[in-house]
Design a protein around this motif. Structure first.
Motif, PDB file in Angstrom:
ATOM      1  N   ALA A  35      14.637 -33.617  24.415  1.00 10.29           N
ATOM      2  CA  ALA A  35      13.650 -34.679  24.282  1.00 10.29           C
ATOM      3  C   ALA A  35      13.651 -35.238  22.863  1.00 10.29           C
ATOM      4  CB  ALA A  35      12.269 -34.150  24.640  1.00 10.29           C
ATOM      5  N   SER A  36      13.475 -36.544  22.763  1.00  7.35           N
ATOM      6  CA  SER A  36      13.473 -37.180  21.450  1.00  7.35           C
ATOM      7  C   SER A  36      12.177 -36.898  20.718  1.00  7.35           C
ATOM      8  CB  SER A  36      13.675 -38.693  21.598  1.00  7.35           C
ATOM      9  OG  SER A  36      12.652 -39.244  22.396  1.00  7.35           O
ATOM     10  N   GLU A  37      12.244 -36.883  19.397  1.00  3.54           N
ATOM     11  CA  GLU A  37      11.083 -36.689  18.535  1.00  3.54           C
ATOM     12  C   GLU A  37      11.020 -37.858  17.567  1.00  3.54           C
ATOM     13  OE1 GLU A  37      11.136 -31.804  18.538  1.00  3.54           O
ATOM     14  OE2 GLU A  37      11.593 -32.925  16.705  1.00  3.54           O
ATOM     15  N   CYS A  38       9.834 -38.437  17.406  1.00  2.28           N
ATOM     16  CA  CYS A  38       9.694 -39.642  16.596  1.00  2.28           C
ATOM     17  C   CYS A  38       8.776 -39.395  15.405  1.00  2.28           C
ATOM     18  CB  CYS A  38       9.124 -40.788  17.421  1.00  2.28           C
ATOM     19  SG  CYS A  38      10.049 -41.155  18.926  1.00  2.28           S
ATOM     20  N   ILE A  39       9.137 -39.988  14.281  1.00  2.01           N
ATOM     21  CA  ILE A  39       8.260 -39.991  13.114  1.00  2.01           C
ATOM     22  C   ILE A  39       7.851 -41.434  12.828  1.00  2.01           C
ATOM     23  CG2 ILE A  39       9.261 -37.904  12.111  1.00  2.01           C
ATOM     24  CD1 ILE A  39      10.801 -39.690  10.171  1.00  2.01           C
ATOM     25  N   VAL A  40       6.665 -41.581  12.267  1.00  2.00           N
ATOM     26  CA  VAL A  40       6.146 -42.910  11.939  1.00  2.00           C
ATOM     27  C   VAL A  40       6.667 -43.314  10.565  1.00  2.00           C
ATOM     28  CG1 VAL A  40       4.080 -44.293  11.544  1.00  2.00           C
ATOM     29  CG2 VAL A  40       4.083 -42.526  13.331  1.00  2.00           C
ATOM     30  N   LEU A  41       7.365 -44.440  10.504  1.00  2.00           N
ATOM     31  CA  LEU A  41       7.924 -44.923   9.243  1.00  2.00           C
ATOM     32  C   LEU A  41       6.972 -45.861   8.512  1.00  2.00           C
ATOM     33  CD1 LEU A  41      11.588 -45.748  10.364  1.00  2.00           C
ATOM     34  CD2 LEU A  41      10.758 -43.672   9.237  1.00  2.00           C
ATOM     35  N   THR A  85       1.779 -43.049   8.333  1.00  2.00           N
ATOM     36  CA  THR A  85       2.643 -41.889   8.508  1.00  2.00           C
ATOM     37  C   THR A  85       2.229 -41.213   9.809  1.00  2.00           C
ATOM     38  OG1 THR A  85       1.134 -40.457   7.257  1.00  2.00           O
ATOM     39  CG2 THR A  85       2.911 -41.539   6.013  1.00  2.00           C
ATOM     40  N   GLY A  86       2.962 -40.198  10.194  1.00  2.00           N
ATOM     41  CA  GLY A  86       2.584 -39.455  11.393  1.00  2.00           C
ATOM     42  C   GLY A  86       3.768 -39.187  12.287  1.00  2.00           C
ATOM     43  N   ILE A  97      -1.214 -40.985  14.129  1.00  2.00           N
ATOM     44  CA  ILE A  97      -0.810 -42.015  13.172  1.00  2.00           C
ATOM     45  C   ILE A  97      -1.879 -42.100  12.091  1.00  2.00           C
ATOM     46  CG2 ILE A  97      -0.102 -44.411  12.900  1.00  2.00           C
ATOM     47  CD1 ILE A  97       0.402 -44.464  15.936  1.00  2.00           C
ATOM     48  N   ASN A  98      -1.476 -41.822  10.851  1.00  5.74           N
ATOM     49  CA  ASN A  98      -2.417 -41.723   9.739  1.00  5.74           C
ATOM     50  C   ASN A  98      -2.352 -42.956   8.837  1.00  5.74           C
ATOM     51  OD1 ASN A  98      -2.958 -38.768  10.304  1.00  5.74           O
ATOM     52  ND2 ASN A  98      -0.776 -38.689   9.855  1.00  5.74           N
ATOM     53  N   PHE A  99      -3.536 -43.447   8.447  1.00  7.75           N
ATOM     54  CA  PHE A  99      -3.649 -44.585   7.525  1.00  7.75           C
ATOM     55  C   PHE A  99      -4.499 -44.148   6.337  1.00  7.75           C
ATOM     56  CE2 PHE A  99      -3.224 -46.119  11.834  1.00  7.75           C
ATOM     57  CZ  PHE A  99      -2.235 -47.095  11.744  1.00  7.75           C
ATOM     58  N   ALA A 100      -4.154 -44.681   5.171  1.00  3.31           N
ATOM     59  CA  ALA A 100      -4.880 -44.305   3.952  1.00  3.31           C
ATOM     60  C   ALA A 100      -5.782 -45.441   3.487  1.00  3.31           C
ATOM     61  CB  ALA A 100      -3.888 -43.937   2.846  1.00  3.31           C
ATOM     62  N   GLY A 101      -6.811 -45.069   2.711  1.00  2.90           N
ATOM     63  CA  GLY A 101      -7.731 -46.057   2.174  1.00  2.90           C
ATOM     64  C   GLY A 101      -9.044 -46.029   2.912  1.00  2.90           C
ATOM     65  N   GLY A 102     -10.021 -46.783   2.420  1.00  2.00           N
ATOM     66  CA  GLY A 102     -11.328 -46.759   3.052  1.00  2.00           C
ATOM     67  C   GLY A 102     -12.199 -47.935   2.649  1.00  2.00           C
ATOM     68  N   VAL A 103     -13.471 -47.840   3.050  1.00  2.00           N
ATOM     69  CA  VAL A 103     -14.459 -48.878   2.754  1.00  2.00           C
ATOM     70  C   VAL A 103     -15.782 -48.201   2.418  1.00  2.00           C
ATOM     71  CG1 VAL A 103     -15.672 -50.917   3.586  1.00  2.00           C
ATOM     72  CG2 VAL A 103     -13.343 -50.444   4.401  1.00  2.00           C
ATOM     73  N   GLU A 104     -16.422 -48.648   1.336  1.00  7.18           N
ATOM     74  CA  GLU A 104     -17.748 -48.141   0.964  1.00  7.18           C
ATOM     75  C   GLU A 104     -18.785 -49.237   1.199  1.00  7.18           C
ATOM     76  OE1 GLU A 104     -20.136 -46.066  -2.786  1.00  7.18           O
ATOM     77  OE2 GLU A 104     -18.224 -47.110  -3.135  1.00  7.18           O
ATOM     78  N   PHE A 105     -19.763 -48.947   2.039  1.00  6.35           N
ATOM     79  CA  PHE A 105     -20.858 -49.881   2.322  1.00  6.35           C
ATOM     80  C   PHE A 105     -22.082 -49.459   1.500  1.00  6.35           C
ATOM     81  CE2 PHE A 105     -18.324 -49.719   6.248  1.00  6.35           C
ATOM     82  CZ  PHE A 105     -18.082 -51.067   6.490  1.00  6.35           C
ATOM     83  N   PHE A 207      -3.366 -52.297  16.067  1.00  2.07           N
ATOM     84  CA  PHE A 207      -2.515 -51.465  15.201  1.00  2.07           C
ATOM     85  C   PHE A 207      -1.071 -51.572  15.651  1.00  2.07           C
ATOM     86  CE2 PHE A 207      -2.820 -48.674  18.805  1.00  2.07           C
ATOM     87  CZ  PHE A 207      -1.639 -47.943  18.786  1.00  2.07           C
ATOM     88  N   THR A 208      -0.190 -51.201  14.746  1.00  2.00           N
ATOM     89  CA  THR A 208       1.231 -51.088  15.060  1.00  2.00           C
ATOM     90  C   THR A 208       1.822 -49.970  14.225  1.00  2.00           C
ATOM     91  OG1 THR A 208       3.345 -52.266  15.211  1.00  2.00           O
ATOM     92  CG2 THR A 208       1.943 -52.778  13.333  1.00  2.00           C
ATOM     93  N   ALA A 209       2.817 -49.303  14.758  1.00  2.00           N
ATOM     94  CA  ALA A 209       3.507 -48.229  14.034  1.00  2.00           C
ATOM     95  C   ALA A 209       4.986 -48.306  14.365  1.00  2.00           C
ATOM     96  CB  ALA A 209       2.940 -46.870  14.420  1.00  2.00           C
TER      97      ALA A 209
END
Length: 279
Positions: A35-41, A85-86, A97-105, A207-209
């Protein structure tokens, strides 16, 4: 007759002594692939969080604002988290699937101060999906009561669920994506955020990965040609004995014929001789 029987028996023995040898066709080789294994680029997530909450923060009641935490950005009406990443397993449908950064309200002169950060999109084997968030801040009740020391922190809590039934994800060999997928806050999200009951709709997200899938070939042998399409292989060593057998059989057959002719002539000759003595 005895001589004739002897010759026939010898001919039969010679034919059995020199069989034609033919090699069996080769069977097809089996090929197995793991089985194939995929990484998020790479990837990106755009999400407005909740439009009514943004309106409340920027309105005259809260008189607040929001600040993006890099690499997250904002362009009305959505926040964007670039890069990702992910991993993703196409055989099970499980992915992260991981995304970095945030928002402060912030609002109410600093009494309201909530940060959401590091969105993680989780895909489960049963086909469901959730967005996890780091959430830190005061609950609405504590903010209004002035309990500024009661800051709550939740790491990677399942914040909203994605309705992938009404907006199915698109999955190809090198990408996975979702467009305008409806979301709703979970029970865990309500505990962490406290402003909206579980099941309340939040903004749809997109989203897209980009994926890189490596295939591990356990066996690389190619299947052989079908036996019906190829001529049978003949053992070269069988040709000479076969020809020799044909020659021997031919000689024996000729011998039988000659023997029969000689025998007939001898009987006729005896018959004539016998007749002459009688006259």
């Amino acid at each position: 007759m005895r001589r004739t029987s002897t010759f026939l028996a010898a001919a039969l023995a010679a034919s059995l002594a020199f069989p034609v040898l033919v090699a069996a066709p080769a069977s097809a080789a089996e090929s197995t692939t793991a089985a194939s294994e995929c990484i998020v680029l790479d990837g990106a997530l755009t999400w407005g969080f909740k439009q009514s909450f943004r309106a409340y923060i920027s309105g005259t009641i809260a008189n607040g604002t929001w600040t993006e935490i890099a690499p997250a950005t904002y362009a009305t009406p959505e926040f964007s988290w670039p890069a990702a990443t992910g991993s993703y397993d196409p055989s099970t449908g499980v992915g992260e699937i991981n995304f970095a950064g945030g928002v402060e309200f912030t609002g109410h002169d600093g009494l309201l101060d909530t940060t959401i950060a590091n969105p993680t999109l989780v895909l489960a084997a049963d086909g469901t999906a959730q967005l996890l968030l780091d959430v830190e801040g005061l609950t609405m009740d504590d903010a209004l009561a002035g309990n500024t020391d009661n800051v709550q922190s939740y790491a990677q809590t399942p914040f909203v669920s994605l309705d992938v039934t009404s907006a199915p994800l698109t999955i190809t060999d090198d990408s996975i994506s979702g467009t305008a997928v409806p979301t709703a806050i979970t029970a865990e999200g309500f505990t962490a955020f406290g402003n909206y009951e579980a099941g309340t709709a939040f903004d749809a997200l997109t989203f897209t990965a980009d994926l890189s899938c490596a295939v591990d070939d356990a066996t690389t042998a190619e299947p052989s040609a079908d036996a019906s399409d190829a001529a049978p292989a003949v053992d070269d060593t069988s040709v000479a004995p076969w020809l020799a057998g044909v020659v021997v059989i031919g000689v024996l057959v000729i011998g039988v014929v000659v023997l029969g002719i000689v025998s007939v002539r001898r009987r006729r000759s005896k018959g004539r001789r016998g007749g002459g003595d009688g006259l």
